[in-house]
Scaffold this active site. Structure first.
Site, PDB file in Angstrom:
ATOM      1  N   LYS A 203      -1.200   4.978   4.691  1.00 25.80           N
ATOM      2  CA  LYS A 203      -2.164   4.072   5.339  1.00 25.80           C
ATOM      3  C   LYS A 203      -1.814   3.911   6.819  1.00 25.80           C
ATOM      4  O   LYS A 203      -0.647   3.723   7.163  1.00 25.80           O
ATOM      5  CB  LYS A 203      -2.127   2.716   4.630  1.00 25.80           C
ATOM      6  CG  LYS A 203      -3.144   1.731   5.151  1.00 25.80           C
ATOM      7  CD  LYS A 203      -3.332   0.565   4.215  1.00 25.80           C
ATOM      8  CE  LYS A 203      -4.321  -0.444   4.782  1.00 25.80           C
ATOM      9  NZ  LYS A 203      -5.626   0.164   5.075  1.00 25.80           N
TER      10      LYS A 203
ATOM     11  N   HIS B 220       0.819  -1.217   0.000  1.00 25.97           N
ATOM     12  CA  HIS B 220       0.000   0.000   0.000  1.00 25.97           C
ATOM     13  C   HIS B 220       0.849   1.261   0.000  1.00 25.97           C
ATOM     14  O   HIS B 220       2.036   1.230   0.340  1.00 25.97           O
ATOM     15  CB  HIS B 220      -0.907   0.032   1.237  1.00 25.97           C
ATOM     16  CG  HIS B 220      -2.147  -0.798   1.099  1.00 25.97           C
ATOM     17  ND1 HIS B 220      -2.155  -2.145   1.327  1.00 25.97           N
ATOM     18  CD2 HIS B 220      -3.413  -0.458   0.737  1.00 25.97           C
ATOM     19  CE1 HIS B 220      -3.386  -2.615   1.119  1.00 25.97           C
ATOM     20  NE2 HIS B 220      -4.164  -1.613   0.756  1.00 25.97           N
TER      21      HIS B 220
HETATM   22  N1  LIG Z   1     -13.131  -0.946   1.816  1.00 28.93           N
HETATM   23  C1  LIG Z   1     -12.439  -0.426   0.805  1.00 28.93           C
HETATM   24  O1  LIG Z   1     -12.633  -0.774  -0.370  1.00 28.93           O
HETATM   25  C2  LIG Z   1     -11.423   0.630   1.101  1.00 28.93           C
HETATM   26  C3  LIG Z   1     -11.159   0.945   2.389  1.00 28.93           C
HETATM   27  N2  LIG Z   1     -10.315   1.960   2.685  1.00 28.93           N
HETATM   28  C4  LIG Z   1     -10.225   2.307   4.080  1.00 28.93           C
HETATM   29  O2  LIG Z   1     -11.005   3.479   4.268  1.00 28.93           O
HETATM   30  C5  LIG Z   1     -10.456   4.267   5.312  1.00 28.93           C
HETATM   31  C6  LIG Z   1     -10.223   5.678   4.800  1.00 28.93           C
HETATM   32  O3  LIG Z   1      -9.219   5.633   3.808  1.00 28.93           O
HETATM   33  P1  LIG Z   1      -8.714   6.986   3.134  1.00 28.93           P
HETATM   34  O4  LIG Z   1      -9.846   7.760   2.603  1.00 28.93           O
HETATM   35  O5  LIG Z   1      -7.610   6.592   2.238  1.00 28.93           O
HETATM   36  O6  LIG Z   1      -8.108   7.719   4.407  1.00 28.93           O
HETATM   37  P2  LIG Z   1      -7.833   9.294   4.601  1.00 28.93           P
HETATM   38  O7  LIG Z   1      -6.924   9.367   5.779  1.00 28.93           O
HETATM   39  O8  LIG Z   1      -7.466   9.917   3.342  1.00 28.93           O
HETATM   40  O9  LIG Z   1      -9.272   9.858   5.006  1.00 28.93           O
HETATM   41  C7  LIG Z   1      -9.873   9.627   6.238  1.00 28.93           C
HETATM   42  C8  LIG Z   1     -10.858  10.754   6.448  1.00 28.93           C
HETATM   43  O10 LIG Z   1     -11.603  10.484   7.631  1.00 28.93           O
HETATM   44  C9  LIG Z   1     -11.751  11.726   8.279  1.00 28.93           C
HETATM   45  N3  LIG Z   1     -12.031  11.532   9.688  1.00 28.93           N
HETATM   46  C10 LIG Z   1     -11.155  11.381  10.695  1.00 28.93           C
HETATM   47  N4  LIG Z   1     -11.819  11.224  11.856  1.00 28.93           N
HETATM   48  C11 LIG Z   1     -13.130  11.291  11.566  1.00 28.93           C
HETATM   49  C12 LIG Z   1     -14.303  11.230  12.336  1.00 28.93           C
HETATM   50  N5  LIG Z   1     -14.258  11.075  13.676  1.00 28.93           N
HETATM   51  N6  LIG Z   1     -15.489  11.320  11.712  1.00 28.93           N
HETATM   52  C13 LIG Z   1     -15.539  11.510  10.381  1.00 28.93           C
HETATM   53  N7  LIG Z   1     -14.462  11.596   9.597  1.00 28.93           N
HETATM   54  C14 LIG Z   1     -13.265  11.483  10.180  1.00 28.93           C
HETATM   55  C15 LIG Z   1     -10.438  12.450   8.037  1.00 28.93           C
HETATM   56  O11 LIG Z   1     -10.644  13.830   8.217  1.00 28.93           O
HETATM   57  P3  LIG Z   1      -9.383  14.762   8.550  1.00 28.93           P
HETATM   58  O12 LIG Z   1      -8.526  14.754   7.332  1.00 28.93           O
HETATM   59  O13 LIG Z   1     -10.033  16.082   8.831  1.00 28.93           O
HETATM   60  O14 LIG Z   1      -8.719  14.141   9.742  1.00 28.93           O
HETATM   61  C16 LIG Z   1     -10.190  12.101   6.588  1.00 28.93           C
HETATM   62  O15 LIG Z   1     -10.828  13.011   5.727  1.00 28.93           O
HETATM   63  C17 LIG Z   1      -9.208   3.524   5.777  1.00 28.93           C
HETATM   64  O16 LIG Z   1      -9.542   2.726   6.887  1.00 28.93           O
HETATM   65  C18 LIG Z   1      -8.850   2.637   4.587  1.00 28.93           C
HETATM   66  O17 LIG Z   1      -8.167   1.481   4.976  1.00 28.93           O
HETATM   67  C19 LIG Z   1      -9.669   2.659   1.711  1.00 28.93           C
HETATM   68  C20 LIG Z   1      -9.848   2.356   0.401  1.00 28.93           C
HETATM   69  C21 LIG Z   1     -10.764   1.295  -0.013  1.00 28.93           C
HETATM   70  O1  LIG Z   2      -6.039   2.213   3.003  1.00 30.95           O
HETATM   71  C1  LIG Z   2      -6.228   1.880   1.807  1.00 30.95           C
HETATM   72  O2  LIG Z   2      -5.806   2.527   0.847  1.00 30.95           O
HETATM   73  C2  LIG Z   2      -7.003   0.648   1.565  1.00 30.95           C
HETATM   74  N1  LIG Z   2      -7.530   0.047   2.581  1.00 30.95           N
HETATM   75  C3  LIG Z   2      -8.306  -1.131   2.529  1.00 30.95           C
HETATM   76  C4  LIG Z   2      -7.644  -2.235   3.316  1.00 30.95           C
HETATM   77  O3  LIG Z   2      -7.084  -1.970   4.389  1.00 30.95           O
HETATM   78  O4  LIG Z   2      -7.715  -3.396   2.896  1.00 30.95           O
HETATM   79  C5  LIG Z   2      -8.716  -1.520   1.133  1.00 30.95           C
HETATM   80  C6  LIG Z   2      -7.689  -1.239   0.095  1.00 30.95           C
HETATM   81  O5  LIG Z   2      -6.647  -2.139   0.265  1.00 30.95           O
HETATM   82  C7  LIG Z   2      -7.207   0.199   0.172  1.00 30.95           C
END
Ligand SMILES: NC(=O)C1=CN([C@@H]2O[C@H](COP(=O)(O)OP(=O)(O)OC[C@H]3O[C@@H](n4cnc5c(N)ncnc54)[C@H](OP(=O)(O)O)[C@@H]3O)[C@@H](O)[C@H]2O)C=CC1
Ligand SMILES: O=C(O)C1=N[C@H](C(=O)O)C[C@H](O)C1
Length: 237
Positions: A126, A122
């Site tokens: 992350k 990744h």
């Molecule tokens: N299931 C799937 O297919 C996928 C899952 N993921 C997962 O999704 C999650 C997010 O990934 P990603 O977008 O890359 O991460 P980022 O760190 O880019 O975004 C996380 C966001 O959550 C916000 N946040 C933090 N705390 C809170 C809260 N208490 N309430 C609401 N929002 C909050 C942050 O805001 P701020 O910046 O203001 O702190 C930020 O905008 C991770 O756990 C990742 O592993 C990612 C890609 C695909």
């Molecule tokens: O953090 C990410 O980027 C992603 N998180 C998810 C995971 O933890 O499996 C899904 C994907 O791999 C992207």
């Protein structure tokens, strides 16, 4: 992911975006005043469980992509859902269709191989390791091997540096790589004497997760209770 989901929902026929929330917003009040039927959570491991609690409390179905869920936290969601019949929560560690297929194929193949290990790769921003996808893959592999009566992967390592053999997820070794330039990638390595099968999935762009998220939004209301994994709401044959 949040802003990519906002664009995907706005572009999806039949779906209407009624609210987009940031950290610090009151989730329950916001979804209630917006009249949301389904909410999507892509936040951080430390916030997601509380968001889901507020959504279920408000009677709003939840689609959750945030990773880092523990089995205790999942049990808490199950217990709360038992008090709110009809509400659905779908938590999927990966919404990319190819990743779901890779996990499914790996679990199917795992019973036929003496050795299996998982490598996830990744971007370095992350916050959790190993990835939710790798954990889910390893758990599915371990369950399939247990059901088929396959023993642990052979490993004669007796001298090691901490971490060199990765994490142990239900007896399956999982290795996490963090590298600038990567998005989200997973390899499942399966070995027998004289042969290797490698199953690999690559997400090059966050768009890869959107068809799965939109599908989950459309079907979550038809799956009351807790569902973990997109594979349970796809027809994979
Ligand atoms: N299931 C799937 O297919 C996928 C899952 N993921 C997962 O999704 C999650 C997010 O990934 P990603 O977008 O890359 O991460 P980022 O760190 O880019 O975004 C996380 C966001 O959550 C916000 N946040 C933090 N705390 C809170 C809260 N208490 N309430 C609401 N929002 C909050 C942050 O805001 P701020 O910046 O203001 O702190 C930020 O905008 C991770 O756990 C990742 O592993 C990612 C890609 C695909
Ligand atoms: O953090 C990410 O980027 C992603 N998180 C998810 C995971 O933890 O499996 C899904 C994907 O791999 C992207």
């Amino acid at each position: 992911m949040g802003s990519t989901v906002v664009r995907a929902v706005e572009a999806a026929p039949g779906l209407e975006l009624v609210a987009a929330l940031d950290a610090g917003d009151d989730v329950g009040a916001a979804v209630t005043s917006a009249g949301a039927q389904v909410a999507v959570d892509f936040t951080v491991p430390s916030a997601t469980a509380e968001n889901v609690r507020a959504l279920v409390d408000a009677g709003v179905h939840a689609v959750v992509g945030t990773t880092g869920w523990t089995s205790a936290a999942l049990d808490t969601v199950r217990a709360q859902l038992a008090t709110r019949p009809g509400v659905g929560v779908l938590i999927a560690p990966n919404f990319a269709l190819g990743a779901v297929l890779a996990m499914t194929f790996a679990a199917r193949a795992a019973r036929y191989f003496e050795s299996v290990e998982v490598v996830e790769l990744h971007h370095p921003d992350k916050v959790d390791a190993p990835s939710g996808t790798a954990r889910h893959t390893a758990q599915a592999i371990a369950a399939a091997r247990a059901q088929a009566g396959v023993g642990p992967s052979p490993d004669a390592t007796s001298t090691t540096l901490d971490g060199a053999r990765g994490a142990d997820v239900d007896g399956v070794r999982v290795h996490a790589v963090r590298l600038r330039g990567l998005t989200a990638h997973e390899e499942i390595l399966l070995g027998n004497r004289g042969e290797q099968l490698t199953i690999r999935h690559d997400s090059f762009d966050r768009e890869s997760f959107m068809p799965g998220v939109v599908h989950a939004v459309r079907v979550v209301a038809d799956h009351p209770g807790l569902t973990v994994g997109l594979e349970h709401v796809l027809d994979l044959g």
